[in-house]
Design an enzyme around this catalytic site. Structure first.
Site, PDB file in Angstrom:
ATOM      1  N   SER A 183       0.846  -1.195   0.000  1.00  0.00           N
ATOM      2  CA  SER A 183       0.000   0.000   0.000  1.00  0.00           C
ATOM      3  C   SER A 183       0.878   1.242   0.000  1.00  0.00           C
ATOM      4  O   SER A 183       2.050   1.198   0.410  1.00  0.00           O
ATOM      5  CB  SER A 183      -0.899   0.012   1.247  1.00  0.00           C
ATOM      6  N   TYR A 196      -2.761  -1.147  10.296  1.00  0.00           N
ATOM      7  CA  TYR A 196      -2.769  -1.518   8.881  1.00  0.00           C
ATOM      8  C   TYR A 196      -1.522  -1.004   8.175  1.00  0.00           C
ATOM      9  O   TYR A 196      -0.842  -1.745   7.446  1.00  0.00           O
ATOM     10  CB  TYR A 196      -4.032  -0.943   8.235  1.00  0.00           C
TER      11      TYR A 196
END
Length: 290
Positions: A183, A196
Site C-alpha cells: 500500500s 494496517y
C-alpha cells in the site's frame, strides 16, 4: 478516443455511505469497476493456476477476472462474503476457466496453510500466489487500538502471507510467481490506520527479502502498492466524511478502480516480467510514496 484519467471514473464528492465489516460490493455507490466489461485477455497466463486471497471483491476480484481471461484457473479465497465470491466465480467460469471457492479466515494458521493443499488437490499445481486479503480499521487515538485488534491485523495481513508463501514454495516450479499487495501506507502511513499501515510496510520489506531467498528456485516475488482504491474495505472501515472525499487528495482527484490495477498483477504474474523480482509497483493516482 482516449479518456482524460481524471474523468475516467467517478470523482469526489461520493455519496456518504457506511457498511459493517467486511463490506459488500452490491451496497457500494458507485459500484466498483473490476474490468467486467473492459479487460481483454491475450493468453499471458494460459493453463496456469492462481490462488488469490480476498478475491471475492475489490482488487482481488479484478485480478481474478483478468487472470481468468488470460487463461488461468483461480482459487477464490475469501472470508464470509458468499454472494461476492460466487459473483467472482461466475466471471471466471464465463471466461472458460475453473473457479474454486475457498471460504475461511486466513488469520487462522491451519486454514491459511490448507489453502495451498486445496489448490493442489483441486487444480493439480500452483503457479501464482496473490496475497491480497487484508484487515484494516480506523482509530483516532492510539489508546483505542486494542491488543486484539493489533493481533488480528497482523495475523490477517502478515502471518497469513508468511504461512501461504511457506506452503506455496514447497510446490512451486521455476517460473512461478508470488505477488503481495502492499500500500501507499507502507511509506506514507495514515495516522488513523496505524496497525494496517505498519503491516503494509512489513509486506514491502518481506517481499524484497523473500525475493532474494527464493530466486535460486526460479520463483519471483513482487508487490503492488495501491493508493486509494474504491473497494468494500473503504465504506466498511472509514468514517462517512472520509468516504465522501476518498481519493480527492491525489493528483488525479479521484479514487482508483480495482480494474485499473489488474494489468499490473497480470504483468508480474507473466513471463513478460521475467527479470523483475523484489520490486514494489506503485499505483497511487500520482501521490508519491516518500
Amino acid at each position: 478516443m482516449q479518456n482524460h484519467p481524471q474523468h475516467k471514473h467517478p470523482q469526489p464528492p461520493l455519496p456518504e455511505q457506511q457498511q459493517e465489516m467486511p463490506g459488500y460490493t452490491d451496497k457500494m455507490d458507485p459500484r466498483p469497476d473490476h474490468g467486467e466489461e473492459s479487460y481483454r485477455g491475450s493468453g499471458k497466463l494460459t493453463d496456469r493456476v492462481a490462488l488469490i486471497t480476498g478475491s471475492d471483491s475489490g482488487i482481488g476480484r479484478a485480478v481474478a477476472i483478468a487472470f481468468a481471461r488470460e487463461g488461468a484457473d483461480v482459487v477464490i479465497s475469501y472470508l464470509e462474503e458468499d454472494e461476492d465470491a460466487q459473483e467472482t466465480a461466475r466471471w471466471i467460469e464465463k471466461a472458460g476457466r475453473k473457479a474454486v471457492l475457498a471460504r475461511g479466515d486466513i488469520a487462522d494458521e491451519n486454514f491459511a496453510r490448507s489453502l495451498v493443499q486445496r489448490t493442489m488437490d483441486e487444480c493439480g499445481r500452483i503457479d501464482i500466489l496473490v496475497n491480497n486479503a487484508a484487515h484494516q480499521a480506523t482509530f483516532e487515538k492510539l489508546e483505542d487500538i486494542t491488543a486484539r485488534e493489533w493481533d488480528l491485523t497482523f495475523r490477517t495481513n502478515i502471518y497469513a502471507m508468511f504461512y501461504l508463501c511457506q506452503e506455496a514454495v514447497r510446490h512451486m516450479k521455476p517460473g512461478s510467481t508470488i505477488i503481495n499487495t502492499s500500500s501507499i501506507n507502507a511509506t506514507s502511513p495514515s495516522p488513523t490506520l496505524l496497525a494496517y499501515a505498519t503491516t503494509k510496510g512489513a509486506i514491502a520489506n518481506f517481499t524484497s527479502g523473500l525475493a532474494g531467498l527464493v530466486a535460486e528456485r526460479g520463483i519471483r516475488v513482487n508487490a503492488v502498492a495501491p493508493g486509494p482504491i474504491w473497494t468494500p474495505l473503504i465504506p466498511s472501515t472509514m468514517p462517512a466524511e472520509k468516504v465522501k472525499q476518498f481519493g480527492k487528495n491525489t493528483p488525479l482527484k479521484r479514487p482508483g478502480q480495482p480494474a485499473e490495477l489488474a494489468a499490473t498483477y497480470v504483468l508480474l504474474a507473466s513471463d513478460e516480467s521475467s527479470y523483475t523480482t523484489g520490486a514494489l509497483y506503485e499505483i497511487t493516482g500520482g501521490r508519491p510514496m516518500l
